[in-house]
Design a protein around this motif. Structure first.
Motif, PDB file in Angstrom:
ATOM      1  N   ALA A 124     -25.051   1.870  48.583  1.00 56.94           N
ATOM      2  CA  ALA A 124     -23.656   1.655  48.175  1.00 56.94           C
ATOM      3  C   ALA A 124     -22.888   2.971  48.195  1.00 56.94           C
ATOM      4  N   ARG A 125     -21.730   2.941  48.827  1.00 60.50           N
ATOM      5  CA  ARG A 125     -20.866   4.118  48.855  1.00 60.50           C
ATOM      6  C   ARG A 125     -19.412   3.686  48.632  1.00 60.50           C
ATOM      7  N   TRP A 126     -18.717   4.440  47.772  1.00 62.65           N
ATOM      8  CA  TRP A 126     -17.318   4.170  47.471  1.00 62.65           C
ATOM      9  C   TRP A 126     -16.431   4.951  48.446  1.00 62.65           C
ATOM     10  N   LEU A 127     -15.227   4.429  48.724  1.00 66.70           N
ATOM     11  CA  LEU A 127     -14.308   5.140  49.605  1.00 66.70           C
ATOM     12  C   LEU A 127     -12.881   4.976  49.108  1.00 66.70           C
ATOM     13  N   ASP A 128     -12.007   5.842  49.578  1.00 63.70           N
ATOM     14  CA  ASP A 128     -10.606   5.831  49.192  1.00 63.70           C
ATOM     15  C   ASP A 128      -9.936   4.570  49.753  1.00 63.70           C
ATOM     16  N   PRO A 129      -9.149   3.851  48.920  1.00 63.59           N
ATOM     17  CA  PRO A 129      -8.469   2.634  49.408  1.00 63.59           C
ATOM     18  C   PRO A 129      -7.613   2.884  50.645  1.00 63.59           C
ATOM     19  N   ASN A 130      -7.059   4.093  50.772  1.00 64.64           N
ATOM     20  CA  ASN A 130      -6.217   4.406  51.931  1.00 64.64           C
ATOM     21  C   ASN A 130      -7.008   4.509  53.230  1.00 64.64           C
ATOM     22  N   ASP A 131      -8.343   4.646  53.102  1.00 59.94           N
ATOM     23  CA  ASP A 131      -9.178   4.785  54.290  1.00 59.94           C
ATOM     24  C   ASP A 131      -9.756   3.450  54.769  1.00 59.94           C
ATOM     25  N   SER A 179     -22.083  -6.886  59.674  1.00 60.88           N
ATOM     26  CA  SER A 179     -23.321  -7.388  59.065  1.00 60.88           C
ATOM     27  C   SER A 179     -24.171  -6.252  58.508  1.00 60.88           C
ATOM     28  N   ARG A 180     -23.959  -5.028  59.019  1.00 61.23           N
ATOM     29  CA  ARG A 180     -24.747  -3.876  58.559  1.00 61.23           C
ATOM     30  C   ARG A 180     -23.980  -2.972  57.603  1.00 61.23           C
ATOM     31  N   SER A 181     -22.699  -3.245  57.420  1.00 63.62           N
ATOM     32  CA  SER A 181     -21.892  -2.472  56.465  1.00 63.62           C
ATOM     33  C   SER A 181     -20.893  -3.440  55.829  1.00 63.62           C
ATOM     34  N   ILE A 182     -21.301  -4.016  54.702  1.00 67.02           N
ATOM     35  CA  ILE A 182     -20.522  -5.072  54.060  1.00 67.02           C
ATOM     36  C   ILE A 182     -19.466  -4.448  53.156  1.00 67.02           C
ATOM     37  N   LEU A 183     -18.222  -4.804  53.397  1.00 67.22           N
ATOM     38  CA  LEU A 183     -17.103  -4.276  52.626  1.00 67.22           C
ATOM     39  C   LEU A 183     -16.861  -5.171  51.406  1.00 67.22           C
ATOM     40  N   VAL A 184     -16.900  -4.570  50.213  1.00 71.11           N
ATOM     41  CA  VAL A 184     -16.712  -5.322  48.967  1.00 71.11           C
ATOM     42  C   VAL A 184     -15.801  -4.505  48.037  1.00 71.11           C
ATOM     43  N   ARG A 185     -15.476  -5.092  46.888  1.00 76.52           N
ATOM     44  CA  ARG A 185     -14.750  -4.382  45.838  1.00 76.52           C
ATOM     45  C   ARG A 185     -15.594  -4.357  44.569  1.00 76.52           C
ATOM     46  N   VAL A 224     -15.854  -0.595  48.261  1.00 78.58           N
ATOM     47  CA  VAL A 224     -17.241  -0.111  48.377  1.00 78.58           C
ATOM     48  C   VAL A 224     -17.824  -0.675  49.658  1.00 78.58           C
ATOM     49  N   ILE A 225     -18.662   0.106  50.341  1.00 78.70           N
ATOM     50  CA  ILE A 225     -19.401  -0.411  51.494  1.00 78.70           C
ATOM     51  C   ILE A 225     -20.882  -0.442  51.157  1.00 78.70           C
ATOM     52  N   LEU A 226     -21.506  -1.597  51.409  1.00 82.50           N
ATOM     53  CA  LEU A 226     -22.947  -1.753  51.213  1.00 82.50           C
ATOM     54  C   LEU A 226     -23.624  -1.629  52.577  1.00 82.50           C
ATOM     55  N   PHE A 227     -24.287  -0.493  52.798  1.00 84.63           N
ATOM     56  CA  PHE A 227     -24.926  -0.235  54.073  1.00 84.63           C
ATOM     57  C   PHE A 227     -26.342  -0.813  54.104  1.00 84.63           C
ATOM     58  N   LYS A 244     -18.839   7.391  63.330  1.00 81.04           N
ATOM     59  CA  LYS A 244     -17.683   6.638  63.820  1.00 81.04           C
ATOM     60  C   LYS A 244     -16.410   6.988  63.048  1.00 81.04           C
ATOM     61  N   TYR A 245     -16.576   7.252  61.721  1.00 78.55           N
ATOM     62  CA  TYR A 245     -15.422   7.561  60.868  1.00 78.55           C
ATOM     63  C   TYR A 245     -15.635   8.921  60.201  1.00 78.55           C
ATOM     64  N   PRO A 246     -15.586   9.992  60.978  1.00 76.49           N
ATOM     65  CA  PRO A 246     -15.909  11.318  60.426  1.00 76.49           C
ATOM     66  C   PRO A 246     -14.936  11.799  59.352  1.00 76.49           C
ATOM     67  N   LYS A 247     -13.727  11.269  59.318  1.00 73.49           N
ATOM     68  CA  LYS A 247     -12.736  11.721  58.330  1.00 73.49           C
ATOM     69  C   LYS A 247     -12.772  10.903  57.038  1.00 73.49           C
ATOM     70  N   VAL A 248     -13.597   9.867  57.005  1.00 82.60           N
ATOM     71  CA  VAL A 248     -13.679   9.028  55.798  1.00 82.60           C
ATOM     72  C   VAL A 248     -14.709   9.611  54.845  1.00 82.60           C
ATOM     73  N   ALA A 249     -14.256   9.950  53.638  1.00 82.91           N
ATOM     74  CA  ALA A 249     -15.150  10.506  52.630  1.00 82.91           C
ATOM     75  C   ALA A 249     -15.838   9.371  51.868  1.00 82.91           C
ATOM     76  N   LEU A 250     -17.161   9.426  51.808  1.00 82.71           N
ATOM     77  CA  LEU A 250     -17.957   8.429  51.089  1.00 82.71           C
ATOM     78  C   LEU A 250     -18.493   9.067  49.799  1.00 82.71           C
ATOM     79  N   GLN A 251     -18.426   8.300  48.728  1.00 81.95           N
ATOM     80  CA  GLN A 251     -18.870   8.816  47.431  1.00 81.95           C
ATOM     81  C   GLN A 251     -19.972   7.931  46.874  1.00 81.95           C
ATOM     82  N   ARG A 252     -20.862   8.548  46.123  1.00 79.60           N
ATOM     83  CA  ARG A 252     -21.869   7.779  45.400  1.00 79.60           C
ATOM     84  C   ARG A 252     -21.768   8.135  43.934  1.00 79.60           C
ATOM     85  N   LYS A 253     -22.375   7.313  43.104  1.00 78.12           N
ATOM     86  CA  LYS A 253     -22.397   7.621  41.669  1.00 78.12           C
ATOM     87  C   LYS A 253     -23.645   8.448  41.405  1.00 78.12           C
ATOM     88  N   MET A 254     -24.014   8.596  40.128  1.00 75.09           N
ATOM     89  CA  MET A 254     -25.103   9.496  39.748  1.00 75.09           C
ATOM     90  C   MET A 254     -26.365   9.242  40.549  1.00 75.09           C
TER      91      MET A 254
END
Length: 504
Positions: A451-458, A466-472, A479-482, A494-504
């Protein structure tokens, strides 16, 4: 109530941590027994046991004989007001435990004397160690055959990287247990279960004690306060041997409530006039008959009094605290006053979130955020009975707010997805939905995801495959579930400018 600036010094707030089955809950029970709040210590046993642990109040805990939620237990002993936070031992509920450890000033670590340092103990110690809070060690189950005490102390120091200072020393173990030798008062505390005193066992232990005096670490109260040295005790919680000595010595050196840091790096001292605190846990249905919801608050500074008005740091909302309780597991009593170090329970209708800071006065106070884990296992969840949608949605929302599982929804639609750290969380969630909300649910496992979070603007809906499920998440953040690491790497390329975040 006396002057709160003096009263808080009599508060002792701590957690008991251990690997599952090391005896944490049994030790807690005997503390309560000696504190005079229960007449007979329960034991943690599964179905069919006539006595169950007071700190394990939830139905599934009593059925399975495990602790899966943090209990708050309060009693008086030796002139101190003691707040014990009895934490889950099972690793699937580490997040609950980690958050609870943010609300304590010290910890007692229970270790099985036959097994030594186990994985969950090591993880929990590391969390405590990062905060530099005092930790006391209890080698349990001395009435069973265990490892040599020197081996245990040596492993403690090498594995956890902390100085160990034995306060007592075992004289035998298991069938030949004679007692423990009190090193500070030079006396033998005899074990009641010993039939015949064995002089040879005693002599051998005295030789070990002489070695300790020559080569062991010297007791250093300053090192204990900073978490660099741990006092070590031996005993048996189940046999109630060495428990009183542990409790009394612990209370001699346990710290009073300490300052807590805010996000602005300001330290709030317990003697500050303003009332401040933070919510470290939310628990639904402690009383299933009333479907209540309790927010557990650690008071950081000042004094709580009935009817006090506080501000929520998250939204500036003002709330009067009229219905406030303190606890012995699921039993509760109304509280009129409380001070720094105390744990109070606020009846909640949905105002509070885990990690919420509350305060009086005009100056905003927000304490450091509590740890949040990134889930690894995911399942779609659906109601068995479509006619019970109201209880289904209520149950999901309330249990998710406790923070033990995380809720996601399909990006467009109402499909619910539950994320968890471990499988047991799904089982407990399913049990509680049926037992507390009368809503049978079915899981459709999705397996492990990253699971990785991303900016809504991105967000670009072409990201949803099927391999990267987009959810909220439940706050509406994308959030994308890879599927796996390969999918994650492909996305980054594919999206080098998109910052992905994870929690602890």
């Amino acid at each position: 109530m006396t002057n709160f600036k003096e009263e808080f010094k009599n508060r002792v707030t701590f957690a008991i941590i251990s690997h599952p089955d090391a005896g944490k809950t049994t030790l807690t029970e005997h503390f309560l027994l000696h504190g005079g709040v229960i007449r007979q210590a329960g034991t943690v046993k599964g179905r069919g046991s006539s006595r169950l642990a007071s700190s394990d109040w939830m139905a599934i805990e009593k059925q399975r004989g495990i602790s899966v939620t943090s209990s708050v237990l309060q009693f008086n002993y030796g002139g101190k007001r003691i707040n014990i936070l009895d934490t889950p031992g099972h690793e699937d509920f580490s997040e609950d435990t980690y958050r609870t450890l943010m609300a304590v000033d010290s910890a007692i670590m229970v270790i099985d004397s036959a097994k030594g340092i186990e994985p969950q103990t090591k993880k929990l110690f590391q969390i405590v160690s990062k905060r530099h809070i005092p930790i006391f060690t209890f080698f349990n189950k001395l009435d069973r055959d265990g490892r040599p005490p020197f081996d245990l102390v040596d492993e403690l120091e090498k594995t956890l990287g902390i100085e160990a200072c034995p306060i007592n020393w075992p004289v035998g173990s298991g069938q030949i247990l004679q007692g423990v030798y009190d090193l500070q008062n030079d006396r033998l505390v005899k074990y009641a279960g010993t039939k015949d005193f064995d002089q040879s066992v005693f002599d051998e232990s005295m030789e070990e004690i002489e070695l300790l005096k020559d080569a062991g670490n010297h007791f250093d109260e300053e090192k204990i306060k900073s978490g660099k040295q741990t006092p070590v005790f031996f005993g048996s919680a189940l046999a109630d041997f060495g428990v009183v000595e542990l409790l009394e010595d612990y209370l001699k050196y346990a710290p009073a409530p300490s300052a807590k840091q805010t996000v602005n790096e300001e330290k709030i001292e317990p003697q500050d006039d303003r009332f401040t605190g933070f919510v470290f846990k939310i628990q639904a249905n402690m009383n299933p008959n009333h479907r209540d919801r309790i927010a557990f608050v650690r008071i950081v500074s000042g004094q709580f009094s009935h009817g006090i008005e506080v501000t929520l740091a998250s939204n500036g909302k003002k709330i009067k605290l009229n219905n406030v309780t303190q606890f012995l597991a699921d039993e509760r009593e109304q509280v009129q006053n409380a001070v720094a170090g105390d744990i109070i329970g606020l009846y909640d209708t949905g105002n509070f979130q885990v990690g919420e800071s509350i305060y009086t006065g005009k100056k905003r106070v927000e304490f450091e955020p509590l740890p949040t884990f990134t889930p690894e296992l995911f399942s779609r969840v659906v109601a068995k009975d479509v006619m019970k949608q109201k209880s289904y949605h209520k149950g999901i929302n309330q249990l998710v707010q406790e923070g033990t599982v995380q809720l996601f929804q399909s990006f467009h639609g109402q499909e619910y997805i539950i994320g968890a750290v471990g499988q047991l969380q799904f089982e407990v969630f399913q049990f509680r939905m049926a037992n507390e909300y009368n809503s049978q649910v079915v899981f459709e496992p999705m397996g492990k995801k990253i699971a990785r979070w991303l900016d809504p603007n991105d967000v670009d809906e072409s990201m949803n495959t099927s391999r990267s499920i987009l959810v909220r998440d439940r706050f509406g953040d994308p959030v994308i579930l890879f599927e796996n690491q390969f999918s994650l790497n492909w996305f980054k390329d594919k999206y080098p400018k998109v910052a992905l975040q994870r929690k602890m």
